[in-house]
Motif scaffolding. Structure first.
Motif, mmCIF file in Angstrom:
data_model
loop_
_atom_site.group_PDB
_atom_site.id
_atom_site.type_symbol
_atom_site.label_atom_id
_atom_site.label_comp_id
_atom_site.label_asym_id
_atom_site.label_seq_id
_atom_site.Cartn_x
_atom_site.Cartn_y
_atom_site.Cartn_z
ATOM 1 N N ALA A 23 0.829 -1.208 0.000
ATOM 2 C CA ALA A 23 0.000 0.000 0.000
ATOM 3 C C ALA A 23 0.863 1.257 0.000
ATOM 4 O O ALA A 23 0.495 2.268 -0.600
ATOM 5 N N LEU A 24 2.015 1.202 0.650
ATOM 6 C CA LEU A 24 2.903 2.365 0.658
ATOM 7 C C LEU A 24 3.611 2.546 -0.682
ATOM 8 O O LEU A 24 3.949 3.660 -1.057
ATOM 9 N N TRP A 25 3.856 1.453 -1.402
ATOM 10 C CA TRP A 25 4.602 1.519 -2.644
ATOM 11 C C TRP A 25 3.737 1.790 -3.866
ATOM 12 O O TRP A 25 4.262 1.933 -4.971
ATOM 13 N N VAL A 26 2.436 1.866 -3.725
ATOM 14 C CA VAL A 26 1.561 2.056 -4.888
ATOM 15 C C VAL A 26 1.896 3.354 -5.637
ATOM 16 O O VAL A 26 2.043 3.339 -6.866
ATOM 17 N N PRO A 27 2.058 4.496 -4.966
ATOM 18 C CA PRO A 27 2.410 5.708 -5.724
ATOM 19 C C PRO A 27 3.770 5.598 -6.416
ATOM 20 O O PRO A 27 3.925 6.045 -7.557
ATOM 21 N N ALA A 28 4.730 4.966 -5.758
ATOM 22 C CA ALA A 28 6.054 4.820 -6.375
ATOM 23 C C ALA A 28 5.963 3.902 -7.585
ATOM 24 O O ALA A 28 6.584 4.164 -8.624
ATOM 25 N N LEU A 29 5.216 2.820 -7.477
ATOM 26 C CA LEU A 29 5.080 1.915 -8.611
ATOM 27 C C LEU A 29 4.327 2.573 -9.760
ATOM 28 O O LEU A 29 4.623 2.305 -10.930
ATOM 29 N N ALA A 30 3.376 3.444 -9.458
ATOM 30 C CA ALA A 30 2.671 4.180 -10.510
ATOM 31 C C ALA A 30 3.642 5.107 -11.242
ATOM 32 O O ALA A 30 3.597 5.217 -12.478
ATOM 33 N N ALA A 31 4.524 5.758 -10.509
ATOM 34 C CA ALA A 31 5.513 6.639 -11.136
ATOM 35 C C ALA A 31 6.493 5.846 -11.992
ATOM 36 O O ALA A 31 6.850 6.258 -13.107
ATOM 37 N N VAL A 32 6.921 4.693 -11.512
ATOM 38 C CA VAL A 32 7.838 3.850 -12.291
ATOM 39 C C VAL A 32 7.155 3.361 -13.557
ATOM 40 O O VAL A 32 7.760 3.334 -14.640
ATOM 41 N N THR A 33 5.891 3.004 -13.462
ATOM 42 C CA THR A 33 5.148 2.547 -14.634
ATOM 43 C C THR A 33 5.009 3.666 -15.660
ATOM 44 O O THR A 33 5.184 3.443 -16.865
ATOM 45 N N ALA A 34 4.695 4.858 -15.206
ATOM 46 C CA ALA A 34 4.581 5.995 -16.126
ATOM 47 C C ALA A 34 5.920 6.282 -16.796
ATOM 48 O O ALA A 34 5.978 6.557 -18.009
ATOM 49 N N GLY A 35 7.007 6.197 -16.047
ATOM 50 C CA GLY A 35 8.339 6.398 -16.631
ATOM 51 C C GLY A 35 8.682 5.342 -17.663
ATOM 52 O O GLY A 35 9.253 5.636 -18.717
ATOM 53 N N ALA A 36 8.325 4.086 -17.369
ATOM 54 C CA ALA A 36 8.595 3.006 -18.315
ATOM 55 C C ALA A 36 7.786 3.176 -19.593
ATOM 56 O O ALA A 36 8.292 2.943 -20.695
ATOM 57 N N LEU A 37 6.541 3.602 -19.475
ATOM 58 C CA LEU A 37 5.720 3.845 -20.666
ATOM 59 C C LEU A 37 6.286 4.999 -21.499
ATOM 60 O O LEU A 37 6.318 4.932 -22.735
ATOM 61 N N ALA A 38 6.736 6.055 -20.834
ATOM 62 C CA ALA A 38 7.320 7.185 -21.554
ATOM 63 C C ALA A 38 8.607 6.769 -22.264
ATOM 64 O O ALA A 38 8.846 7.151 -23.414
ATOM 65 N N ALA A 39 9.433 5.966 -21.596
ATOM 66 C CA ALA A 39 10.678 5.506 -22.214
ATOM 67 C C ALA A 39 10.392 4.600 -23.414
ATOM 68 O O ALA A 39 11.064 4.693 -24.449
ATOM 69 N N THR A 40 9.385 3.750 -23.303
ATOM 70 C CA THR A 40 9.022 2.878 -24.413
ATOM 71 C C THR A 40 8.529 3.687 -25.609
ATOM 72 O O THR A 40 8.917 3.424 -26.754
ATOM 73 N N ALA A 41 7.712 4.693 -25.355
ATOM 74 C CA ALA A 41 7.227 5.545 -26.444
ATOM 75 C C ALA A 41 8.384 6.288 -27.111
ATOM 76 O O ALA A 41 8.430 6.416 -28.343
ATOM 77 N N TRP A 42 9.341 6.765 -26.340
ATOM 78 C CA TRP A 42 10.486 7.492 -26.881
ATOM 79 C C TRP A 42 11.339 6.576 -27.758
ATOM 80 O O TRP A 42 11.769 6.951 -28.853
ATOM 81 N N VAL A 43 11.592 5.344 -27.271
ATOM 82 C CA VAL A 43 12.402 4.395 -28.038
ATOM 83 C C VAL A 43 11.703 4.038 -29.352
ATOM 84 O O VAL A 43 12.341 4.000 -30.416
ATOM 85 N N LEU A 44 10.399 3.783 -29.307
ATOM 86 C CA LEU A 44 9.679 3.459 -30.535
ATOM 87 C C LEU A 44 9.687 4.629 -31.508
ATOM 88 O O LEU A 44 9.817 4.443 -32.725
ATOM 89 N N HIS A 45 9.575 5.849 -31.006
ATOM 90 C CA HIS A 45 9.626 7.037 -31.861
ATOM 91 C C HIS A 45 10.997 7.150 -32.528
ATOM 92 O O HIS A 45 11.093 7.444 -33.726
ATOM 93 N N ARG A 46 12.059 6.918 -31.768
ATOM 94 C CA ARG A 46 13.406 7.005 -32.327
ATOM 95 C C ARG A 46 13.635 5.927 -33.388
ATOM 96 O O ARG A 46 14.276 6.174 -34.409
ATOM 97 N N ARG A 47 13.111 4.725 -33.156
ATOM 98 C CA ARG A 47 13.283 3.655 -34.137
ATOM 99 C C ARG A 47 12.554 3.974 -35.433
ATOM 100 O O ARG A 47 13.069 3.745 -36.518
ATOM 101 N N ARG A 48 11.358 4.525 -35.339
ATOM 102 C CA ARG A 48 10.607 4.877 -36.545
ATOM 103 C C ARG A 48 11.315 5.991 -37.303
ATOM 104 O O ARG A 48 11.369 5.985 -38.536
ATOM 105 N N ARG A 49 11.842 6.960 -36.558
ATOM 106 C CA ARG A 49 12.551 8.051 -37.211
ATOM 107 C C ARG A 49 13.809 7.525 -37.902
ATOM 108 O O ARG A 49 14.128 7.916 -39.023
ATOM 109 N N ALA A 50 14.535 6.616 -37.253
ATOM 110 C CA ALA A 50 15.747 6.062 -37.849
ATOM 111 C C ALA A 50 15.402 5.251 -39.098
ATOM 112 O O ALA A 50 16.131 5.289 -40.095
#
Length: 94
Positions: A47-74
């Motif tokens: 219960a204490l880690w739920v906000p931290a895990l939500a932030a990590v999940t959002a960061g992972a989704l943002a990183a995945t979107a950035w990597v896919l964008h870079r691959r398409r551009r390349a």
């Protein structure tokens, strides 16, 4: 058989059964309490880690979107389309 002996025998069996139940409870209560306590602690930590895990999940989704964008551009900025040498032998002209 004497009725008094029979009554006394029933009481002693009841006493032995009661002692067996108490011994079983004394033996098994420790692991049960430990399991339930550990489950409660894990729930509290989760219960204490739920906000931290939500932030990590959002960061992972943002990183995945950035990597896919870079691959398409390349891929879009790659070499110009044209004939590709596949390394197969060709027939020589007679």
């Amino acid at each position: 058989m004497n009725p008094e002996t029979r009554s006394s025998s029933g009481k002693s069996l009841l006493g032995v059964g009661g002692l067996a139940v108490l011994a079983c409870v004394a033996c098994c209560i420790g692991p049960i309490v430990a399991f339930l306590g550990g489950l409660g602690v894990l729930s509290a930590v989760g219960a204490l880690w739920v906000p931290a895990l939500a932030a990590v999940t959002a960061g992972a989704l943002a990183a995945t979107a950035w990597v896919l964008h870079r691959r398409r551009r390349a891929a879009a900025c790659g070499t110009a389309p044209g004939p590709v040498d596949l390394g197969l032998p060709t027939r020589s002209a007679p």
